[in-house]
Design a protein around this motif. Sequence first.
Motif, mmCIF file in Angstrom:
data_model
loop_
_atom_site.group_PDB
_atom_site.id
_atom_site.type_symbol
_atom_site.label_atom_id
_atom_site.label_comp_id
_atom_site.label_asym_id
_atom_site.label_seq_id
_atom_site.Cartn_x
_atom_site.Cartn_y
_atom_site.Cartn_z
ATOM 1 N N GLN A 63 3.585 3.611 3.027
ATOM 2 C CA GLN A 63 3.375 3.298 1.613
ATOM 3 C C GLN A 63 1.969 3.716 1.215
ATOM 4 O O GLN A 63 1.001 3.420 1.905
ATOM 5 C CB GLN A 63 3.621 1.829 1.320
ATOM 6 C CG GLN A 63 2.646 0.868 1.911
ATOM 7 C CD GLN A 63 2.965 -0.565 1.517
ATOM 8 O OE1 GLN A 63 4.111 -0.921 1.253
ATOM 9 N NE2 GLN A 63 1.961 -1.410 1.491
ATOM 10 N N LYS A 64 1.877 4.469 0.146
ATOM 11 C CA LYS A 64 0.599 4.899 -0.409
ATOM 12 C C LYS A 64 0.872 5.712 -1.662
ATOM 13 O O LYS A 64 2.015 5.947 -2.028
ATOM 14 C CB LYS A 64 -0.243 5.678 0.593
ATOM 15 C CG LYS A 64 0.270 7.066 0.922
ATOM 16 C CD LYS A 64 -0.718 7.768 1.839
ATOM 17 C CE LYS A 64 -0.550 9.274 1.744
ATOM 18 N NZ LYS A 64 -1.610 10.006 2.412
ATOM 19 N N THR A 65 -0.184 6.155 -2.314
ATOM 20 C CA THR A 65 -0.051 6.984 -3.496
ATOM 21 C C THR A 65 0.140 8.432 -3.085
ATOM 22 O O THR A 65 -0.641 8.963 -2.282
ATOM 23 C CB THR A 65 -1.287 6.851 -4.402
ATOM 24 O OG1 THR A 65 -1.428 5.475 -4.789
ATOM 25 C CG2 THR A 65 -1.140 7.702 -5.656
ATOM 26 N N PHE A 79 2.693 5.414 -6.449
ATOM 27 C CA PHE A 79 2.589 4.604 -5.241
ATOM 28 C C PHE A 79 4.017 4.367 -4.752
ATOM 29 O O PHE A 79 4.800 3.673 -5.405
ATOM 30 C CB PHE A 79 1.881 3.275 -5.521
ATOM 31 C CG PHE A 79 1.609 2.473 -4.281
ATOM 32 C CD1 PHE A 79 0.527 2.783 -3.468
ATOM 33 C CD2 PHE A 79 2.433 1.427 -3.922
ATOM 34 C CE1 PHE A 79 0.266 2.045 -2.316
ATOM 35 C CE2 PHE A 79 2.186 0.678 -2.779
ATOM 36 C CZ PHE A 79 1.100 0.996 -1.976
ATOM 37 N N VAL A 81 6.783 3.105 -1.781
ATOM 38 C CA VAL A 81 6.977 2.162 -0.688
ATOM 39 C C VAL A 81 8.347 2.444 -0.075
ATOM 40 O O VAL A 81 9.349 2.488 -0.797
ATOM 41 C CB VAL A 81 6.934 0.703 -1.205
ATOM 42 C CG1 VAL A 81 7.222 -0.277 -0.076
ATOM 43 C CG2 VAL A 81 5.595 0.415 -1.857
ATOM 44 N N VAL A 83 11.707 1.498 1.276
ATOM 45 C CA VAL A 83 12.439 0.239 1.073
ATOM 46 C C VAL A 83 13.783 0.187 1.782
ATOM 47 O O VAL A 83 14.458 -0.847 1.742
ATOM 48 C CB VAL A 83 12.647 -0.062 -0.436
ATOM 49 C CG1 VAL A 83 11.323 -0.345 -1.114
ATOM 50 C CG2 VAL A 83 13.394 1.066 -1.134
ATOM 51 N N TYR A 92 12.684 5.318 -1.108
ATOM 52 C CA TYR A 92 11.340 4.918 -1.483
ATOM 53 C C TYR A 92 11.367 4.411 -2.923
ATOM 54 O O TYR A 92 12.107 4.944 -3.752
ATOM 55 C CB TYR A 92 10.366 6.120 -1.419
ATOM 56 C CG TYR A 92 10.234 6.681 -0.027
ATOM 57 C CD1 TYR A 92 9.215 6.242 0.812
ATOM 58 C CD2 TYR A 92 11.111 7.643 0.440
ATOM 59 C CE1 TYR A 92 9.076 6.751 2.092
ATOM 60 C CE2 TYR A 92 10.983 8.158 1.718
ATOM 61 C CZ TYR A 92 9.972 7.707 2.546
ATOM 62 O OH TYR A 92 9.844 8.208 3.814
#
Length: 97
Positions: A63-65, A79, A81, A83, A92
């Motif tokens: 997870q990040k930008t 951003f 994540v 999932v 994501y």
Amino acid sequence: MQLMSREAFAGRANETFDVSLGESSLPMTLVEVQALTPHAFPGMSRAPFSLVFRSGSPVVLPQKTYRLTNATMGPVDLFLVPVGRDVQGILYQAVFN
């Protein structure tokens, strides 16, 4: 900086977004654009929504930008994540509230 809206992404469902990974990129498909339940407050500037992308790669990105580029929208920084996973790949999510 322009405020992103659900309407801006609604017409991009099932389109490819290339995720920049430095020297390479990873294609992801926008598979869901969903309105979220608003919890109105003074000064609220947009209705909340979420985006779900699917990657066919077995590698799970942290997870990040990331910078995603779409042929119609151009580049956007989101951003993301991880999932979930389904038979077609890794899912994501980006949430806007």
